[in-house]
Design an enzyme around this catalytic site. Structure first.
Site, PDB file in Angstrom:
ATOM      1  N   GLY A  35      12.094  -3.963  17.674  1.00  0.00           N
ATOM      2  CA  GLY A  35      12.484  -2.721  17.017  1.00  0.00           C
ATOM      3  C   GLY A  35      11.579  -2.481  15.820  1.00  0.00           C
ATOM      4  O   GLY A  35      10.771  -3.338  15.447  1.00  0.00           O
ATOM      5  N   LEU A  36      11.711  -1.323  15.227  1.00  0.00           N
ATOM      6  CA  LEU A  36      10.893  -0.960  14.074  1.00  0.00           C
ATOM      7  C   LEU A  36      11.194  -1.848  12.870  1.00  0.00           C
ATOM      8  O   LEU A  36      12.253  -2.479  12.792  1.00  0.00           O
ATOM      9  CB  LEU A  36      11.150   0.501  13.701  1.00  0.00           C
ATOM     10  N   SER A  37      10.268  -1.873  11.928  1.00  0.00           N
ATOM     11  CA  SER A  37      10.520  -2.537  10.656  1.00  0.00           C
ATOM     12  C   SER A  37      11.708  -1.859   9.984  1.00  0.00           C
ATOM     13  O   SER A  37      11.780  -0.630   9.907  1.00  0.00           O
ATOM     14  CB  SER A  37       9.283  -2.427   9.759  1.00  0.00           C
ATOM     15  N   GLY A  38      12.669  -2.649   9.533  1.00  0.00           N
ATOM     16  CA  GLY A  38      13.857  -2.092   8.916  1.00  0.00           C
ATOM     17  C   GLY A  38      14.978  -1.777   9.886  1.00  0.00           C
ATOM     18  O   GLY A  38      16.048  -1.307   9.477  1.00  0.00           O
ATOM     19  N   SER A  39      14.751  -2.054  11.174  1.00  0.00           N
ATOM     20  CA  SER A  39      15.792  -1.754  12.176  1.00  0.00           C
ATOM     21  C   SER A  39      16.946  -2.740  12.115  1.00  0.00           C
ATOM     22  O   SER A  39      18.065  -2.435  12.551  1.00  0.00           O
ATOM     23  CB  SER A  39      15.189  -1.757  13.584  1.00  0.00           C
ATOM     24  N   GLY A  40      16.688  -3.945  11.595  1.00  0.00           N
ATOM     25  CA  GLY A  40      17.733  -4.969  11.506  1.00  0.00           C
ATOM     26  C   GLY A  40      17.503  -6.171  12.392  1.00  0.00           C
ATOM     27  O   GLY A  40      18.391  -7.005  12.566  1.00  0.00           O
ATOM     28  N   SER A  42      15.689  -9.067  12.155  1.00  0.00           N
ATOM     29  CA  SER A  42      15.834 -10.399  11.562  1.00  0.00           C
ATOM     30  C   SER A  42      17.270 -10.659  11.131  1.00  0.00           C
ATOM     31  O   SER A  42      17.795 -11.769  11.299  1.00  0.00           O
ATOM     32  CB  SER A  42      14.892 -10.555  10.370  1.00  0.00           C
ATOM     33  N   SER A 109       6.883  -6.326  17.882  1.00  0.00           N
ATOM     34  CA  SER A 109       6.323  -6.344  19.241  1.00  0.00           C
ATOM     35  C   SER A 109       6.305  -4.938  19.846  1.00  0.00           C
ATOM     36  O   SER A 109       7.098  -4.640  20.743  1.00  0.00           O
ATOM     37  CB  SER A 109       7.073  -7.331  20.145  1.00  0.00           C
TER      38      SER A 109
END
Length: 201
Positions: A35-40, A42, A109
């Site tokens: 998913g995008l950066s900031g999507s959650g 991690s 990814s």
């Protein structure tokens, strides 16, 4: 120096994946959070791993940022280096799944072909693509690392979603709505694993 692969032989060992899985009491599998950066990614992957640990399930989380401090520290963010980053992480995840672990990865990814490449590294059914489907505006508003702001100002090049493409999964194994609570999304992943008989706890 390019290796001469004709002189490299694969060795089959006495202890197999099934032997290791029997020892752990569950299957080895790769949970690939994208998913995008900031999507959650991690945050959710970490929550899933925490729950697995509480259930005495052997697991390990491969976080994209952490890997770039060691295994992939020599790589940049252009397309060839991103490909190599995913290839390396995929190979490590494959080995850890072969060791009988539930492996969680949290990486943007961005390209479908690279996620498919990792899927094909594993035995069928041992790769689970988990798409954190969070609206772009929310990801940018969160901006936990300040990366969107840097990309908008031109300070950061090749940043996914701003000046580099993200290819949304067409048929993810699990689609999670990134606007929902982490606890709810965590339970969705665990329920999927139970339904697939990955573990029974």
């Amino acid at each position: 120096m390019i290796q001469d692969h004709q002189n490299i032989v694969w060795h089959n060992h006495l202890i197999t994946r099934k032997s290791r899985e029997k020892l752990h009491g569950h299957q080895g599998i790769v949970l690939w959070f994208t998913g995008l950066s900031g999507s959650g990614k991690s945050t959710i992957a970490g929550s899933v791993e925490e729950k697995l640990h509480q259930l005495h399930v052997s697991s390990y989380l491969l976080d994209g940022d952490n890997l770039r401090h060691g295994l992939c520290r020599d790589l940049g963010f252009d397309k060839p280096d991103r490909y190599e980053n995913i290839r390396r992480v995929g190979e490590v995840a494959r080995l850890m799944a072969d060791a009988g672990l539930i492996v969680l990865t949290a990486l943007i990814s961005p390209y479908r072909a690279e996620r498919q490449m990792v899927r094909e590294m594993l035995t069928p059914g041992r790769f689970v693509e988990i798409f954190i489907d969070t609206p772009f505006a929310i990801c940018e508003a969160r901006d936990p690392k300040g990366l969107y702001q840097k990309a908008r100002s031109g300070e950061l090049r090749c940043f996914t979603g701003v000046n580099s493409e993200y290819q949304t999964p067409l048929h993810p194994d699990i689609r999670l709505n990134g606007e929902y609570k982490v606890s709810y999304l965590t339970n969705q992943v665990l329920e999927f694993l139970r339904l697939k008989n990955i573990f029974t706890a």
